[in-house]
Design an enzyme around this catalytic site. Structure first.
Site, PDB file in Angstrom:
ATOM      1  N   ASP A 131     -20.157  -6.270  -8.020  1.00  0.00           N
ATOM      2  CA  ASP A 131     -20.911  -5.677  -9.125  1.00  0.00           C
ATOM      3  C   ASP A 131     -21.988  -6.682  -9.535  1.00  0.00           C
ATOM      4  O   ASP A 131     -22.134  -7.720  -8.871  1.00  0.00           O
ATOM      5  CB  ASP A 131     -19.941  -5.368 -10.294  1.00  0.00           C
ATOM      6  N   LYS A 175     -11.253  -6.653  -4.268  1.00  0.00           N
ATOM      7  CA  LYS A 175     -12.558  -6.585  -3.574  1.00  0.00           C
ATOM      8  C   LYS A 175     -13.685  -6.281  -4.558  1.00  0.00           C
ATOM      9  O   LYS A 175     -14.404  -5.282  -4.441  1.00  0.00           O
ATOM     10  CB  LYS A 175     -12.519  -5.542  -2.469  1.00  0.00           C
ATOM     11  N   LYS A 178       0.842  -8.363  -1.585  1.00  0.00           N
ATOM     12  CA  LYS A 178      -0.537  -7.995  -1.907  1.00  0.00           C
ATOM     13  C   LYS A 178      -0.550  -6.655  -2.622  1.00  0.00           C
ATOM     14  O   LYS A 178       0.047  -5.680  -2.142  1.00  0.00           O
ATOM     15  CB  LYS A 178      -1.376  -7.897  -0.623  1.00  0.00           C
ATOM     16  N   THR A 235     -11.984  -5.659   8.182  1.00  0.00           N
ATOM     17  CA  THR A 235     -11.450  -5.660   9.559  1.00  0.00           C
ATOM     18  C   THR A 235     -11.464  -4.263  10.187  1.00  0.00           C
ATOM     19  O   THR A 235     -11.181  -4.124  11.370  1.00  0.00           O
ATOM     20  CB  THR A 235     -10.018  -6.235   9.583  1.00  0.00           C
ATOM     21  N   ARG A 265       0.916  -1.484   7.012  1.00  0.00           N
ATOM     22  CA  ARG A 265       1.694  -0.382   7.601  1.00  0.00           C
ATOM     23  C   ARG A 265       2.789  -0.784   8.580  1.00  0.00           C
ATOM     24  O   ARG A 265       3.848  -0.152   8.576  1.00  0.00           O
ATOM     25  CB  ARG A 265       0.723   0.634   8.238  1.00  0.00           C
ATOM     26  N   ASP A 298       0.870  -1.184   0.000  1.00  0.00           N
ATOM     27  CA  ASP A 298       0.000   0.000   0.000  1.00  0.00           C
ATOM     28  C   ASP A 298       0.901   1.226   0.000  1.00  0.00           C
ATOM     29  O   ASP A 298       1.260   1.765   1.056  1.00  0.00           O
ATOM     30  CB  ASP A 298      -0.902  -0.005   1.248  1.00  0.00           C
ATOM     31  N   GLY A 330     -23.590  -9.791 -11.541  1.00  0.00           N
ATOM     32  CA  GLY A 330     -22.938 -11.063 -11.844  1.00  0.00           C
ATOM     33  C   GLY A 330     -22.168 -11.060 -13.150  1.00  0.00           C
ATOM     34  O   GLY A 330     -21.012 -11.504 -13.205  1.00  0.00           O
ATOM     35  N   ASN A 331     -22.772 -10.551 -14.219  1.00  0.00           N
ATOM     36  CA  ASN A 331     -22.120 -10.579 -15.525  1.00  0.00           C
ATOM     37  C   ASN A 331     -20.770  -9.854 -15.489  1.00  0.00           C
ATOM     38  O   ASN A 331     -19.772 -10.340 -16.025  1.00  0.00           O
ATOM     39  CB  ASN A 331     -23.052  -9.919 -16.565  1.00  0.00           C
ATOM     40  N   ASP A 358      -5.775  -7.714  -4.422  1.00  0.00           N
ATOM     41  CA  ASP A 358      -6.875  -7.417  -3.495  1.00  0.00           C
ATOM     42  C   ASP A 358      -7.792  -6.381  -4.133  1.00  0.00           C
ATOM     43  O   ASP A 358      -7.727  -5.200  -3.825  1.00  0.00           O
ATOM     44  CB  ASP A 358      -6.277  -6.910  -2.176  1.00  0.00           C
TER      45      ASP A 358
END
Ligand code: C5P
Length: 232
Positions: free
Chosen positions: A68, A65, A36, A119, A210, A14, A70-71, A63
């Site tokens: 949307d 996430k 990641k 989280t 971090r 990140d 399904g298609n 990652d």
């Protein structure tokens, strides 16, 4: 440190640019084998970096996430699968999205992980969204849904790892963010655990951002996490 221990640690890249991410990967060298790539790097060369990391022998977790219709999820997962990465995240809110992701993945070796409950969210955040369930209850419900849909695993905090493990069996992957060494700053995370806690409760991989990517000495920080993992 052996490869099995190293494989448990996933460092979240990140960072504001791919150049900074590459510099961190170079600094961590052979100590870290799994990275990641998330939303921050996506808009600044993250996918090229993902493929570059794969070519250099690292494992890569995208990652993204996804959530949307399904298609769209099906087609997005199909194109992501062609990148040759190891893990991809999809929000695990509903069976339609999960089924679409499994269909899009087809026979590719890509492992699909369902995000259960971020989280960073606690019970009050869930109440605001309109659910009366506690985070642990919703994580478990979504883990069962993802398992039934044919997902390979879930993203859950260490606080829910034991319940998810007993509900889904040994083969189902539990990937755990919100990991801090004892006394470490939580930042915006609400459901944190230590490496020992998460691993003892059944987590397969720990995602650390971090505490390593913003450390004065990221290599030393990564070594500390690896030593806690080794002791767990
Ligand atoms: O910096 P920190 O260790 O808190 O970073 C955690 C990483 O894990 C971030 O990249 C965040 O996007 C990701 N993540 C999370 N909670 C989830 C899913 C992913 O914190 N449920």
């Amino acid at each position: 440190m052996n490869d099995a221990i190293r494989d448990k640690l996933i460092v979240a890249l990140d960072l504001p640019s791919s150049a900074e991410a590459r510099a961190l990967v170079a600094r961590l060298g052979g100590e870290v084998s799994f990275y990641k790539i998330g939303l921050e790097l996506l808009f600044t060369g993250g996918l090229d970096l993902a493929q570059e990391l794969k070519r250099s022998g690292k494992r890569v977790f995208l990652d993204m996430k996804l959530l949307d219709i399904g298609n769209t999820v099906e087609r997005a997962v199909a194109t992501a699968a062609r990148l040759g990465v190891d893990f991809l995240t999809v929000h695990g809110h509903d069976r339609k999205t999960l089924d679409a992701a499994v269909k899009g993945r087809g026979k590719a070796p890509l492992k699909l992980l369902a995000v259960t409950v971020l989280t960073s969210l606690d019970a009050a955040d869930l109440a605001e969204q309109g659910t009366t369930l506690q985070p642990g209850e919703l994580v478990l419900k979504r883990a069962r849904l993802a398992h039934a849909a044919g997902f390979d695993g879930v993203i859950a905090s260490g606080q829910e790892a034991a319940a998810v493990r007993s509900a889904t069996g040994r083969e189902f992957l539990i990937v755990t963010p919100g990991i801090r060494l004892p006394g470490g700053a939580a930042g915006d995370q609400a459901r944190i655990t230590t490496p020992q806690h998460a691993l003892a409760d059944g987590a397969d991989h720990l995602v650390v951002g971090r505490p390593i990517n913003a450390a004065c000495d990221p290599l030393e920080a990564a070594r500390q996490f690896l030593s806690h993992i080794a002791q767990a």
